[in-house]
Motif scaffolding. Sequence first.
Motif, mmCIF file in Angstrom:
data_model
loop_
_atom_site.group_PDB
_atom_site.id
_atom_site.type_symbol
_atom_site.label_atom_id
_atom_site.label_comp_id
_atom_site.label_asym_id
_atom_site.label_seq_id
_atom_site.Cartn_x
_atom_site.Cartn_y
_atom_site.Cartn_z
ATOM 1 N N GLY A 1 0.836 -1.190 0.000
ATOM 2 C CA GLY A 1 0.000 0.000 0.000
ATOM 3 C C GLY A 1 0.869 1.237 0.000
ATOM 4 O O GLY A 1 2.034 1.181 -0.398
ATOM 5 N N PRO A 2 0.339 2.368 0.453
ATOM 6 C CA PRO A 2 1.145 3.597 0.533
ATOM 7 C C PRO A 2 2.167 3.472 1.666
ATOM 8 O O PRO A 2 1.926 3.887 2.808
ATOM 9 C CB PRO A 2 0.103 4.683 0.797
ATOM 10 N N ALA A 3 3.333 2.903 1.374
ATOM 11 C CA ALA A 3 4.269 2.467 2.400
ATOM 12 C C ALA A 3 4.730 3.600 3.312
ATOM 13 O O ALA A 3 4.747 3.458 4.536
ATOM 14 C CB ALA A 3 5.473 1.792 1.747
ATOM 15 N N ASP A 4 5.137 4.729 2.738
ATOM 16 C CA ASP A 4 5.655 5.814 3.574
ATOM 17 C C ASP A 4 4.587 6.356 4.520
ATOM 18 O O ASP A 4 4.858 6.606 5.696
ATOM 19 C CB ASP A 4 6.200 6.948 2.699
ATOM 20 N N ARG A 5 3.372 6.519 3.994
ATOM 21 C CA ARG A 5 2.297 7.037 4.840
ATOM 22 C C ARG A 5 1.950 6.055 5.943
ATOM 23 O O ARG A 5 1.758 6.429 7.107
ATOM 24 C CB ARG A 5 1.056 7.338 4.002
ATOM 25 N N LEU A 6 1.864 4.780 5.594
ATOM 26 C CA LEU A 6 1.507 3.769 6.586
ATOM 27 C C LEU A 6 2.593 3.642 7.648
ATOM 28 O O LEU A 6 2.296 3.546 8.850
ATOM 29 C CB LEU A 6 1.272 2.428 5.900
ATOM 30 N N ALA A 7 3.851 3.653 7.229
ATOM 31 C CA ALA A 7 4.944 3.544 8.197
ATOM 32 C C ALA A 7 4.934 4.722 9.158
ATOM 33 O O ALA A 7 5.171 4.563 10.365
ATOM 34 C CB ALA A 7 6.285 3.466 7.468
ATOM 35 N N ARG A 8 4.636 5.917 8.624
ATOM 36 C CA ARG A 8 4.588 7.090 9.508
ATOM 37 C C ARG A 8 3.422 6.982 10.483
ATOM 38 O O ARG A 8 3.558 7.330 11.674
ATOM 39 C CB ARG A 8 4.473 8.372 8.682
ATOM 40 N N ARG A 9 2.277 6.511 10.015
ATOM 41 C CA ARG A 9 1.125 6.325 10.908
ATOM 42 C C ARG A 9 1.481 5.335 12.022
ATOM 43 O O ARG A 9 1.089 5.510 13.173
ATOM 44 C CB ARG A 9 -0.087 5.829 10.127
ATOM 45 N N LEU A 10 2.199 4.296 11.683
ATOM 46 C CA LEU A 10 2.582 3.315 12.690
ATOM 47 C C LEU A 10 3.552 3.917 13.704
ATOM 48 O O LEU A 10 3.420 3.709 14.914
ATOM 49 C CB LEU A 10 3.226 2.098 12.012
ATOM 50 N N ARG A 11 4.518 4.684 13.222
ATOM 51 C CA ARG A 11 5.512 5.274 14.138
ATOM 52 C C ARG A 11 4.903 6.306 15.065
ATOM 53 O O ARG A 11 5.370 6.486 16.203
ATOM 54 C CB ARG A 11 6.656 5.917 13.344
ATOM 55 N N THR A 12 3.866 6.993 14.599
ATOM 56 C CA THR A 12 3.294 8.080 15.404
ATOM 57 C C THR A 12 2.020 7.664 16.122
ATOM 58 O O THR A 12 1.356 8.492 16.731
ATOM 59 C CB THR A 12 3.007 9.303 14.512
ATOM 60 N N GLY A 13 1.674 6.396 16.042
ATOM 61 C CA GLY A 13 0.473 5.919 16.716
ATOM 62 C C GLY A 13 0.737 5.558 18.170
ATOM 63 O O GLY A 13 1.820 5.778 18.715
ATOM 64 N N THR A 14 -0.291 5.009 18.797
ATOM 65 C CA THR A 14 -0.186 4.546 20.182
ATOM 66 C C THR A 14 -0.723 3.117 20.251
ATOM 67 O O THR A 14 -1.913 2.913 20.033
ATOM 68 C CB THR A 14 -0.985 5.451 21.142
ATOM 69 N N PRO A 15 0.166 2.148 20.528
ATOM 70 C CA PRO A 15 1.605 2.302 20.739
ATOM 71 C C PRO A 15 2.342 2.582 19.430
ATOM 72 O O PRO A 15 1.840 2.271 18.348
ATOM 73 C CB PRO A 15 2.013 0.928 21.298
ATOM 74 N N ALA A 16 3.536 3.167 19.567
ATOM 75 C CA ALA A 16 4.360 3.411 18.385
ATOM 76 C C ALA A 16 4.923 2.084 17.891
ATOM 77 O O ALA A 16 5.376 1.258 18.676
ATOM 78 C CB ALA A 16 5.488 4.368 18.731
ATOM 79 N N VAL A 17 4.882 1.884 16.582
ATOM 80 C CA VAL A 17 5.431 0.682 15.957
ATOM 81 C C VAL A 17 6.464 1.118 14.927
ATOM 82 O O VAL A 17 6.176 1.962 14.076
ATOM 83 C CB VAL A 17 4.333 -0.151 15.263
ATOM 84 N N VAL A 18 7.665 0.569 15.014
ATOM 85 C CA VAL A 18 8.705 0.891 14.043
ATOM 86 C C VAL A 18 8.902 -0.314 13.126
ATOM 87 O O VAL A 18 9.451 -1.335 13.552
ATOM 88 C CB VAL A 18 10.028 1.259 14.735
ATOM 89 N N PRO A 19 8.430 -0.224 11.884
ATOM 90 C CA PRO A 19 8.614 -1.312 10.912
ATOM 91 C C PRO A 19 9.828 -1.018 10.040
ATOM 92 O O PRO A 19 10.603 -0.096 10.328
ATOM 93 C CB PRO A 19 7.328 -1.225 10.110
ATOM 94 N N ARG A 20 9.983 -1.763 8.996
ATOM 95 C CA ARG A 20 10.923 -1.371 7.948
ATOM 96 C C ARG A 20 10.191 -1.426 6.622
ATOM 97 O O ARG A 20 9.149 -2.082 6.500
ATOM 98 C CB ARG A 20 12.176 -2.230 7.950
ATOM 99 N N ILE A 21 10.717 -0.723 5.626
ATOM 100 C CA ILE A 21 10.119 -0.710 4.300
ATOM 101 C C ILE A 21 11.030 -1.486 3.358
ATOM 102 O O ILE A 21 12.223 -1.183 3.252
ATOM 103 C CB ILE A 21 9.901 0.725 3.789
ATOM 104 N N VAL A 22 10.489 -2.506 2.727
ATOM 105 C CA VAL A 22 11.238 -3.357 1.795
ATOM 106 C C VAL A 22 10.446 -3.457 0.499
ATOM 107 O O VAL A 22 9.283 -3.877 0.509
ATOM 108 C CB VAL A 22 11.467 -4.766 2.376
#
Length: 466
Positions: free
Chosen positions: A406-427
């Motif tokens: 999906g929209p990887a950058d947007r989704l990754a940012r939503r995960l990092r700034t959510g509660t709880p924060a989740v730090v994934p990687r993009i591949v």
Amino acid sequence: MSDPRRAVPALGRLLDRPAVVEAIAEHGRDPVVTTLRAALDRARRTASAGGRIEDEDALVASVLAAVEARPALQLTPVINATGVLLHTNLGRAPLSPEAVAALTTAAGTVDLEVDLDTGERGGRDAPIRDPLTRLTGAEAAFAVNNGAAALVLALTALAGDGGVAVSRGELVEIGGSFRIPDIVRSAGTQLVEVGTTNRTHAHDYRAAVEAGASAILRVHPSNFRMDGFVHRPTTAELVEVARAADVPFIDDLGSGLLRAHAAAPDEPVVAERIAAGASVVVFSGDKLLGGPQAGIIAGEAELVERCRRAPLARALRLDKLRMAALAATLSAYERDAADGLPVWRMADTDVTTLRARAEAIADAIAGASVDASVDPDVEVVALQAVLGGGSTPGATLPSAGVALTGPADRLARRLRTGTPAVVPRIVDHRVVLDLRAVPPEADGQLIGAVRAAIAMLGTTAGPDTA
């Protein structure tokens, strides 16, 4: 003609607005007032230039949004879905429950430097000194606040006036652009380069000490390795050269591996290096040891005592919180319970278990968005995780996780700034959640965070930076 700046509301009037009062109660008066004043100053400059200023409601809303967007004033708990077990940017080794409990106890008043039996002043490092010597076989041991500090202190106290011999193949740069030549110089020690980038022999060190070098340092290569036409002297060869010249051999072990482990096949084991004859070894507490940030110096009693008594030692010493957490971590090794430390529990988890968890998570997050146009495809994937923290460069651990298309950058940012924060990687333009470093008890939180992030994509539009 009236002054256009008079249209800008007064600070006192804005401070009486209910929304501003609530913001002050939540965030404190100073940050809210400072942000308001800056906004009012900008509005006055705009008015003076003939520009259009925001109405009062819009101005207050923008100020409150800016206050909300300020960087957090405390550390934020994070779910590490990167597949890097000892992620330096995420604080390296997570602490065991016992270490956390010990740290919490030490936050109060404790017997840090007093012997409760005699009432006299006691040794500050008593809780860790004896466990370290038992676990490593060293005559003595001493801890400071991180691995680099341990190396600097050892060089300052032991290298002497002749400088320290270091292979050119070990003049590495570690995280944060810290370079071994700079660390050596900061210790007030002359760097004596020996050998070549790819091949250094025992006779290179022998020539250096015969020419006046007063110590030998072997550096842990950290995040890189060399293959092919390469050579490094063995520990036995370096010990022989150092003893013949009567100079200390300082062995930087980096990761602090106390027990051999299949996940770290190329990492030096502390006790083995000491038994092989290293004068002193230095290593970290928050990597493969699995404890808090610390730097440990262990080895010959006379040399460790010189480090302990060096004037710099007081500036680098451990505080009571990390002392307590380190003592609790060492206790796990002494009780043969090190397998329960988070770093080793993560490393030992069977990949079949990880895949089963990934399948359950994929099923739970499928169809999370009410907007099919942003609902990402979910796939269970085989992955390769790493220990991290400069350990075992090039070695991997089989892992499993979930990939979201999906929209990887947007989704990754939503995960990092959510509660709880989740730090994934993009591949390959997909958000990947590697479960190797995610504790099983966090799976429910991870599912909730991913579902919330996907749902947010369906309610917001704009570029990937939104």
